[in-house]
Design a protein around this motif. Structure first.
Motif, PDB file in Angstrom:
ATOM      1  N   PHE A  83     -12.678   7.535  -0.221  1.00 44.27           N
ATOM      2  CA  PHE A  83     -12.577   6.275  -0.951  1.00 44.27           C
ATOM      3  C   PHE A  83     -11.786   6.481  -2.238  1.00 44.27           C
ATOM      4  O   PHE A  83     -10.842   5.740  -2.527  1.00 44.27           O
ATOM      5  CB  PHE A  83     -13.978   5.720  -1.259  1.00 44.27           C
ATOM      6  N   LEU A  84     -12.145   7.492  -3.003  1.00 43.58           N
ATOM      7  CA  LEU A  84     -11.465   7.754  -4.273  1.00 43.58           C
ATOM      8  C   LEU A  84     -10.021   8.211  -4.059  1.00 43.58           C
ATOM      9  O   LEU A  84      -9.123   7.827  -4.807  1.00 43.58           O
ATOM     10  CB  LEU A  84     -12.243   8.785  -5.080  1.00 43.58           C
ATOM     11  N   ALA A  85      -9.789   9.020  -3.019  1.00 43.93           N
ATOM     12  CA  ALA A  85      -8.436   9.515  -2.746  1.00 43.93           C
ATOM     13  C   ALA A  85      -7.491   8.394  -2.325  1.00 43.93           C
ATOM     14  O   ALA A  85      -6.295   8.445  -2.599  1.00 43.93           O
ATOM     15  CB  ALA A  85      -8.473  10.595  -1.673  1.00 43.93           C
ATOM     16  N   GLU A  86      -8.021   7.373  -1.666  1.00 46.22           N
ATOM     17  CA  GLU A  86      -7.173   6.299  -1.141  1.00 46.22           C
ATOM     18  C   GLU A  86      -6.834   5.230  -2.180  1.00 46.22           C
ATOM     19  O   GLU A  86      -5.876   4.477  -1.984  1.00 46.22           O
ATOM     20  CB  GLU A  86      -7.833   5.648   0.069  1.00 46.22           C
ATOM     21  N   LEU A  87      -7.587   5.143  -3.259  1.00 48.59           N
ATOM     22  CA  LEU A  87      -7.285   4.130  -4.274  1.00 48.59           C
ATOM     23  C   LEU A  87      -5.907   4.404  -4.869  1.00 48.59           C
ATOM     24  O   LEU A  87      -5.669   5.457  -5.452  1.00 48.59           O
ATOM     25  CB  LEU A  87      -8.359   4.129  -5.366  1.00 48.59           C
ATOM     26  N   GLY A  88      -4.994   3.470  -4.704  1.00 53.64           N
ATOM     27  CA  GLY A  88      -3.632   3.610  -5.218  1.00 53.64           C
ATOM     28  C   GLY A  88      -2.732   4.495  -4.372  1.00 53.64           C
ATOM     29  O   GLY A  88      -1.582   4.720  -4.735  1.00 53.64           O
ATOM     30  N   ASP A  89      -3.222   4.987  -3.241  1.00 50.52           N
ATOM     31  CA  ASP A  89      -2.425   5.847  -2.367  1.00 50.52           C
ATOM     32  C   ASP A  89      -1.387   5.008  -1.613  1.00 50.52           C
ATOM     33  O   ASP A  89      -1.510   3.787  -1.506  1.00 50.52           O
ATOM     34  CB  ASP A  89      -3.350   6.563  -1.378  1.00 50.52           C
ATOM     35  N   LYS A  90      -0.388   5.670  -1.053  1.00 52.29           N
ATOM     36  CA  LYS A  90       0.667   4.930  -0.363  1.00 52.29           C
ATOM     37  C   LYS A  90       0.144   4.145   0.834  1.00 52.29           C
ATOM     38  O   LYS A  90       0.670   3.088   1.153  1.00 52.29           O
ATOM     39  CB  LYS A  90       1.823   5.842   0.032  1.00 52.29           C
ATOM     40  N   THR A  91      -0.915   4.631   1.508  1.00 54.78           N
ATOM     41  CA  THR A  91      -1.445   3.865   2.632  1.00 54.78           C
ATOM     42  C   THR A  91      -2.127   2.584   2.157  1.00 54.78           C
ATOM     43  O   THR A  91      -2.048   1.557   2.826  1.00 54.78           O
ATOM     44  CB  THR A  91      -2.424   4.705   3.480  1.00 54.78           C
TER      45      THR A  91
END
Length: 194
Positions: free
Chosen positions: A115-123
């Motif tokens: 959850f934290l890694a995906e916030l603002g990630d390109k995906t």
């Protein structure tokens, strides 16, 4: 809805290849059962991508009279994602160590980390972009399926081979796919303006 589902599945699958969270999936798979890692990834992805789709849907509907400029902006974003993919995304030693030392429930550890890694990630950004142009439910389900499938592939390959996927092939293939989608969106947007 079916078009949005298939398109978002393909785009997000490609976006996730070689991404930091895919490397996290491999790392978690060395510590926890693959099933628990996949369930944690699925839960976190579904939540983040639901928020992404809501943002994209709001932008797409709120600015319905500006579909040409939105398509061009989306195309430029996809060209940016292509450049981001070429730049690469690596899991630092500190992040890998934290993933290995995660304590408590595997589902909770994996879910929170993803959850934290995906916030603002390109995906996440790609999902927002897709939702400005396509049906929200299909985009949400497709983006979630695409991400979980790519991470499942990383887990299987990581377990089977004990090493990463061929990085250069993935990097250039994903960047090329983003560039093609970006150019198509720009052409579509230019057609709206013309």
């Amino acid at each position: 809805m079916i078009e949005a589902l298939w398109l978002s599945t393909a785009v997000i699958f490609v976006a996730e290849l070689g991404d930091k969270s895919q490397l996290m999936a491999m790392t978690f798979a060395t510590r926890f059962r693959a099933r628990d890692v996949l369930l944690g990834i699925t839960a976190a992805t579904a939540i983040v991508h639901l928020a992404s789709v809501a943002i994209g849907y709001w932008i797409g509907r709120g600015f319905a009279d500006y579909q040409g400029p939105i398509a061009i902006a989306a195309g430029i974003a996809f060209l940016g994602f292509a450049a981001w993919t070429l730049r690469g995304d690596e899991l630092t030693e500190d992040e890998a160590e934290k993933a290995k030392k995660a304590s408590g429930s595997a589902l909770l550890a994996v879910g929170v980390a993803f959850f934290l890694a995906e916030l603002g990630d390109k995906t996440m950004l790609a999902t927002i972009t897709l939702a400005t142009q396509h049906q929200w439910f299909g985009t949400w389900v497709g983006s979630t399926i695409g991400m979980v499938a790519a991470d499942a592939l990383a887990i299987v390959v990581g377990i089977a081979l004990g090493k990463h996927l061929p990085e250069k092939v993935i990097k250039y293939g994903a960047a090329a796919a983003f560039a093609v989608f970006g150019l198509l969106l720009i052409a579509e947007g230019a057609g709206w303006l013309g």
